[in-house]
Structures are given as C-alpha cells and as structure tokens.
Scaffold this motif. Structure first.
Motif, PDB file in Angstrom:
ATOM      1  N   VAL A   1       0.847  -1.199   0.000  1.00 43.48           N
ATOM      2  CA  VAL A   1       0.000   0.000   0.000  1.00 43.48           C
ATOM      3  C   VAL A   1       0.880   1.245   0.000  1.00 43.48           C
ATOM      4  O   VAL A   1       0.717   2.144  -0.823  1.00 43.48           O
ATOM      5  N   ALA A   2       1.817   1.301   0.938  1.00 45.94           N
ATOM      6  CA  ALA A   2       2.703   2.465   1.062  1.00 45.94           C
ATOM      7  C   ALA A   2       4.063   2.014   1.566  1.00 45.94           C
ATOM      8  O   ALA A   2       4.176   1.009   2.284  1.00 45.94           O
ATOM      9  N   ARG A   3       5.093   2.772   1.212  1.00 46.42           N
ATOM     10  CA  ARG A   3       6.455   2.437   1.633  1.00 46.42           C
ATOM     11  C   ARG A   3       7.220   3.733   1.927  1.00 46.42           C
ATOM     12  O   ARG A   3       6.669   4.820   1.816  1.00 46.42           O
ATOM     13  N   GLY A   4       8.478   3.577   2.334  1.00 44.26           N
ATOM     14  CA  GLY A   4       9.287   4.756   2.642  1.00 44.26           C
ATOM     15  C   GLY A   4       9.082   5.289   4.041  1.00 44.26           C
ATOM     16  O   GLY A   4       9.397   6.453   4.311  1.00 44.26           O
ATOM     17  N   LEU A   5       8.594   4.440   4.943  1.00 45.88           N
ATOM     18  CA  LEU A   5       8.306   4.864   6.312  1.00 45.88           C
ATOM     19  C   LEU A   5       9.464   4.512   7.245  1.00 45.88           C
ATOM     20  O   LEU A   5      10.035   3.423   7.164  1.00 45.88           O
ATOM     21  N   ALA A   6       9.803   5.445   8.119  1.00 44.90           N
ATOM     22  CA  ALA A   6      10.866   5.227   9.100  1.00 44.90           C
ATOM     23  C   ALA A   6      10.288   4.449  10.282  1.00 44.90           C
ATOM     24  O   ALA A   6       9.781   5.020  11.235  1.00 44.90           O
ATOM     25  N   PHE A   7      10.354   3.157  10.185  1.00 39.59           N
ATOM     26  CA  PHE A   7       9.796   2.203  11.136  1.00 39.59           C
ATOM     27  C   PHE A   7       8.265   2.315  11.186  1.00 39.59           C
ATOM     28  O   PHE A   7       7.678   2.968  12.032  1.00 39.59           O
ATOM     29  N   ALA A   8       7.631   1.653  10.207  1.00 41.48           N
ATOM     30  CA  ALA A   8       6.166   1.604  10.129  1.00 41.48           C
ATOM     31  C   ALA A   8       5.643   0.778  11.291  1.00 41.48           C
ATOM     32  O   ALA A   8       6.034  -0.372  11.458  1.00 41.48           O
ATOM     33  N   ASN A   9       4.729   1.346  12.067  1.00 42.39           N
ATOM     34  CA  ASN A   9       4.336   0.689  13.311  1.00 42.39           C
ATOM     35  C   ASN A   9       2.818   0.513  13.391  1.00 42.39           C
ATOM     36  O   ASN A   9       2.215  -0.144  12.558  1.00 42.39           O
ATOM     37  N   GLY A  10       2.167   1.127  14.392  1.00 46.23           N
ATOM     38  CA  GLY A  10       0.760   0.888  14.651  1.00 46.23           C
ATOM     39  C   GLY A  10      -0.157   1.263  13.505  1.00 46.23           C
ATOM     40  O   GLY A  10       0.113   2.199  12.751  1.00 46.23           O
ATOM     41  N   LEU A  11      -1.277   0.529  13.405  1.00 44.51           N
ATOM     42  CA  LEU A  11      -2.274   0.759  12.367  1.00 44.51           C
ATOM     43  C   LEU A  11      -3.673   0.807  12.974  1.00 44.51           C
ATOM     44  O   LEU A  11      -3.968   0.112  13.941  1.00 44.51           O
ATOM     45  N   ALA A  12      -4.526   1.621  12.370  1.00 48.64           N
ATOM     46  CA  ALA A  12      -5.957   1.616  12.691  1.00 48.64           C
ATOM     47  C   ALA A  12      -6.704   2.040  11.434  1.00 48.64           C
ATOM     48  O   ALA A  12      -6.193   2.835  10.639  1.00 48.64           O
ATOM     49  N   LEU A  13      -7.897   1.504  11.254  1.00 48.87           N
ATOM     50  CA  LEU A  13      -8.738   1.875  10.120  1.00 48.87           C
ATOM     51  C   LEU A  13      -9.688   2.995  10.510  1.00 48.87           C
ATOM     52  O   LEU A  13     -10.128   3.087  11.665  1.00 48.87           O
TER      53      LEU A  13
ATOM     54  N   ALA B   1      -4.428   3.296  -1.957  1.00 46.17           N
ATOM     55  CA  ALA B   1      -3.070   3.641  -2.383  1.00 46.17           C
ATOM     56  C   ALA B   1      -2.322   2.374  -2.804  1.00 46.17           C
ATOM     57  O   ALA B   1      -2.573   1.279  -2.269  1.00 46.17           O
ATOM     58  N   HIS B   2      -1.403   2.535  -3.736  1.00 45.93           N
ATOM     59  CA  HIS B   2      -0.630   1.379  -4.208  1.00 45.93           C
ATOM     60  C   HIS B   2       0.799   1.812  -4.458  1.00 45.93           C
ATOM     61  O   HIS B   2       1.055   2.746  -5.227  1.00 45.93           O
ATOM     62  N   GLN B   3       1.728   1.161  -3.778  1.00 43.51           N
ATOM     63  CA  GLN B   3       3.158   1.461  -3.920  1.00 43.51           C
ATOM     64  C   GLN B   3       3.458   2.944  -3.670  1.00 43.51           C
ATOM     65  O   GLN B   3       4.404   3.498  -4.236  1.00 43.51           O
ATOM     66  N   LEU B   4       2.656   3.572  -2.839  1.00 37.98           N
ATOM     67  CA  LEU B   4       2.851   4.998  -2.545  1.00 37.98           C
ATOM     68  C   LEU B   4       4.122   5.166  -1.719  1.00 37.98           C
ATOM     69  O   LEU B   4       4.268   4.549  -0.665  1.00 37.98           O
ATOM     70  N   ASP B   5       5.031   6.003  -2.193  1.00 35.61           N
ATOM     71  CA  ASP B   5       6.298   6.237  -1.499  1.00 35.61           C
ATOM     72  C   ASP B   5       6.211   7.573  -0.770  1.00 35.61           C
ATOM     73  O   ASP B   5       6.240   8.636  -1.398  1.00 35.61           O
ATOM     74  N   VAL B   6       6.120   7.526   0.555  1.00 34.61           N
ATOM     75  CA  VAL B   6       5.935   8.768   1.317  1.00 34.61           C
ATOM     76  C   VAL B   6       7.191   9.639   1.290  1.00 34.61           C
ATOM     77  O   VAL B   6       7.117  10.839   1.562  1.00 34.61           O
ATOM     78  N   VAL B   7       8.346   9.058   0.966  1.00 36.10           N
ATOM     79  CA  VAL B   7       9.586   9.839   0.911  1.00 36.10           C
ATOM     80  C   VAL B   7       9.565  10.796  -0.267  1.00 36.10           C
ATOM     81  O   VAL B   7      10.050  11.926  -0.193  1.00 36.10           O
ATOM     82  N   GLN B   8       8.986  10.362  -1.394  1.00 35.97           N
ATOM     83  CA  GLN B   8       9.004  11.171  -2.613  1.00 35.97           C
ATOM     84  C   GLN B   8       8.172  12.444  -2.493  1.00 35.97           C
ATOM     85  O   GLN B   8       8.458  13.455  -3.121  1.00 35.97           O
ATOM     86  N   ASN B   9       7.106  12.368  -1.720  1.00 37.16           N
ATOM     87  CA  ASN B   9       6.262  13.543  -1.464  1.00 37.16           C
ATOM     88  C   ASN B   9       5.691  14.157  -2.748  1.00 37.16           C
ATOM     89  O   ASN B   9       5.467  15.374  -2.838  1.00 37.16           O
ATOM     90  N   ASP B  10       5.454  13.311  -3.754  1.00 41.35           N
ATOM     91  CA  ASP B  10       4.867  13.803  -5.002  1.00 41.35           C
ATOM     92  C   ASP B  10       3.521  13.132  -5.292  1.00 41.35           C
ATOM     93  O   ASP B  10       3.075  13.075  -6.429  1.00 41.35           O
ATOM     94  N   PHE B  11       2.877  12.653  -4.243  1.00 40.38           N
ATOM     95  CA  PHE B  11       1.625  11.920  -4.394  1.00 40.38           C
ATOM     96  C   PHE B  11       0.428  12.854  -4.225  1.00 40.38           C
ATOM     97  O   PHE B  11       0.548  13.977  -3.712  1.00 40.38           O
ATOM     98  N   ASP B  12      -0.706  12.372  -4.645  1.00 37.41           N
ATOM     99  CA  ASP B  12      -1.968  13.095  -4.502  1.00 37.41           C
ATOM    100  C   ASP B  12      -2.293  13.223  -3.013  1.00 37.41           C
ATOM    101  O   ASP B  12      -2.344  12.211  -2.301  1.00 37.41           O
ATOM    102  N   PRO B  13      -2.527  14.443  -2.503  1.00 39.06           N
ATOM    103  CA  PRO B  13      -2.842  14.619  -1.072  1.00 39.06           C
ATOM    104  C   PRO B  13      -4.063  13.828  -0.614  1.00 39.06           C
ATOM    105  O   PRO B  13      -4.207  13.547   0.579  1.00 39.06           O
ATOM    106  N   SER B  14      -4.939  13.470  -1.544  1.00 37.84           N
ATOM    107  CA  SER B  14      -6.101  12.665  -1.168  1.00 37.84           C
ATOM    108  C   SER B  14      -5.691  11.230  -0.843  1.00 37.84           C
ATOM    109  O   SER B  14      -6.451  10.487  -0.220  1.00 37.84           O
TER     110      SER B  14
END
Length: 374
Positions: free
Chosen positions: A209-221, A245-258
C-alpha cells in the motif's frame, strides 16, 4: 617509560581505530529531526497514568498488544511468544497459543480467527481450535522481516482485507537479536524502509500500500474503512493513508494529497501501537519513549551514529522511561492525554478501551496495567 608510552599509544590507536572503523550494520542517512514540542499544550505534563492497577501475568512479561475476543475474553500477546487468554479481570489465565515467534499485534476476523502480525514469522491466522496458518511471509518474493501491527477490515465493502505493517525491510527481528534490537538499528539508520501491506483473503495475494516509512508501526482503520492511520515511529508522526493507495512512497512527497497526508506531526515521543475505541471515533496511541535530544542532534551526523553503535549498550542514548498514551480523533484533534513522568509502568505502547476499563499495553512491563474508565 618508553615502553609505557608505547603501550599507551598503541592502545589509544587501537581504540581510535575501533571507534572509527569497526563494522556496524547500519548505513545512516542524513535527515532533519523536527523541532521537539516539549510537554506543552494538549501534551502538558500530568499524572493521569500514575497509580495503575496491575493484573499479574505470572512469569510472563511484555503485554505488547491487548484485545477483547469474540468470546468476551481478554487476549494478551507477551514476550515469550505466547498469547494469553483470560477473563477481563485477569482470572482464569491460560496460554491460548504460542507461535514460537513474537506477536506484536493482532485482530479478529469475521470467522473468529485471530490474525496476528508476528515479528519473526509474518502474518498468521490462528483458528479457534488453535491451529496456526501462515497467511503471508513475503510480498512479491521479498521477505516480510518485521510484521508489526495488523487490522482486519470490518466493512463488507472493503472485502474483509487485512492490513499490516512491515516495520523494517532492513532489520528483521529474527536476524538481529529481537524486536527491540532491530528497532534501534532501523531508527538509528533512518533508511525509511518500512511499509504498509494489504493481504486479500480471497486471492491470497499481498501487495504494498505504502512504503518509505521510518519504522512503520501501529495501524488503525477509519470508521468508514477507507483510510489507514499509520504510526511512523522514527519520525514522530502519524499518517492518514487511503486503503486504495498502491506502492505509494511517502519519501518522494509527489503523491496526490487525497491518497496520503501527515495527520499528527512533531509528537513528543515515539508513537507505537494504535487502537480504536469501541465507539465515538476515538483512536488511542502509545508513546513508547519520549524524545531524546542526543538522538535528534545526531540526525545530521551519520558518522557519529555509527560510533554510537560501537559503544557498550549501556552507553547508547536510549530515551528514559516515561508513561504516555494519547487519544485523537480522525481529523487529528487530541482528545485525551494520560502521563506518568516516573515511567513506573515502562514503554506504554497503546490503550485497549472497554466499557469499564482502559488496559495499558507495554513493551516490557511484568504485569498488565489498567485504569477504571471515567
């Protein structure tokens, strides 16, 4: 005297060479730590978490994740690899199952199976008869090295998909001496290799779903099942990410804000688990440790972070103990803040709220803390 000076010179040279060149497993990335807010505003110092009542867990410790099962009983994941089952008051304790790994998060699906994120083994399904099945141990052939948190979609429109975090693709808990050791390596390195994954029970496929996270931890829907709240422990923040979301890279910061945005930033500690309250749209978060000025100062000094790992473990800049849990709304408003500056109940990871109690999760506590619900 010459021999003494020669011996000292050689010793100093060897020590210098060790601290400068001895191999360490991290390749630190330069980053900028956000300004520490301190304990002010909605996070002003308080004692609301002090004086917890404790449920003894016998020889077990580390009630990292706690949830009420379909049978109304309390399920508690502990450091030994066991998941304990007991009455809500702690009576009738038994080992429901031992996975042989370390379960850090779990949820229940519609069939009553316990779906677990096991840091050593991946995504598991544990049937009511205690049979263990591995749902996912890799994604596209890449091993899941540090399954951390998991949530099962309850909205039928979402197809009961399972979302879970792979905290680090660089440092697996199994390979690096345990969950704590691997987390320290990942957060010191700041390579942002964590990711959020989706497992589809219908197709048995796993996707990123998303990548580029500095230690991806807790989740809630979210309440409507359309967004995930994701703790990025290494950068002191919480994301809100669309489940589409699919293969969204949070490091790139070029994704749709939605598709993704930072919901909470510059937190006063390291965010760990997330747990939804039974009603009201409230989400509980644990801050497992407070921020450490030394660690933040090392953000732009990768060489010194390597040197840090060459020090005896007792000299590592591990933050002090400080009990802290926070509740927030889906739009990022802080609804509750409970603290115990003494850190008597160590490494608070989240809160499990029931009609009568708040159970306080912990990474290393020797009992399960709880407060009566106000």
């Amino acid at each position: 005297m010459k021999k003494i000076f020669y011996t000292l010179a050689v010793t100093l040279a060897l020590a210098l060479a060790y601290f400068c060149f001895w191999p360490v497993p991290i390749e630190p990335a330069v980053w900028t730590a956000p300004a520490a807010p301190g304990y002010v505003g909605p996070h002003a110092v308080n004692q609301k978490l002090a004086g917890l009542q404790l449920i003894s867990l016998g020889k077990e410790e580390g009630p990292e994740h706690v949830a009420i099962g379909p049978d109304g009983k309390l399920y508690v994941a502990v450091a030994s690899g066991s998941i304990l089952r007991m009455a809500p008051d702690g009576n009738g304790q038994e080992v429901f199952v031992n996975t042989g790994g370390r379960v850090l998060g779990f949820d229940f699906d519609a069939a009553g199976n316990l779906v677990a994120a096991d840091a050593m083994l991946g995504l598991l399904s544990i049937a009511p008869n205690r049979q263990i099945s591995v749902l996912a141990s890799n994604v596209g052939g890449d091993p899941i090295r540090y399954a951390d948190a998991v949530v099962v979609a309850k909205n039928p429109a979402a197809g009961a998909k399972i979302y879970f975090s792979d905290a680090s693709t660089r440092f697996g808990a199994k390979e690096w001496g345990g969950t704590f050791e691997a987390s320290v390596l990942d957060i010191l390195e700041q390579s942002s290799s964590g990711r959020v994954l989706e497992y589809d029970p219908a197709t048995k496929n796993t996707r990123i779903v998303a990548r580029g996270l500095a230690f991806a931890n807790g989740l809630a829907l979210s309440g409507d099942g359309q967004h995930l709240f994701v703790n990025e422990t290494g950068k002191y923040r919480v994301w809100k990410i669309a489940v589409t979301a699919h293969q969204l890279d949070v490091v790139q910061n070029d994704f749709d804000p939605s598709q993704a945005r930072v919901l909470l930033d510059k937190l006063p500690g390291y965010p760990d688990n997330l747990m939804r309250a039974p009603s009201g749209g409230k989400i509980w978060m644990g801050l497992v440790k407070p921020r450490n000025p030394t660690i933040d100062k090392l953000a732009g000094l990768p060489f010194l972070r390597k040197v840090t790992l060459r020090l005896p473990r007792a000299l590592w800049p591990i933050p002090k103990a400080y009990g802290h849990v926070v509740a927030f709304s889906e739009d990022g408003k802080i609804l509750a803040d409970l603290q115990d500056p003494s850190g008597a109940y160590p490494e608070t990871t989240a809160v499990t709220e029931t009609a009568e109690r708040l159970y306080i999760q912990s990474l290393h506590a020797k009992g399960l803390g709880w407060l009566p619900k106000q």
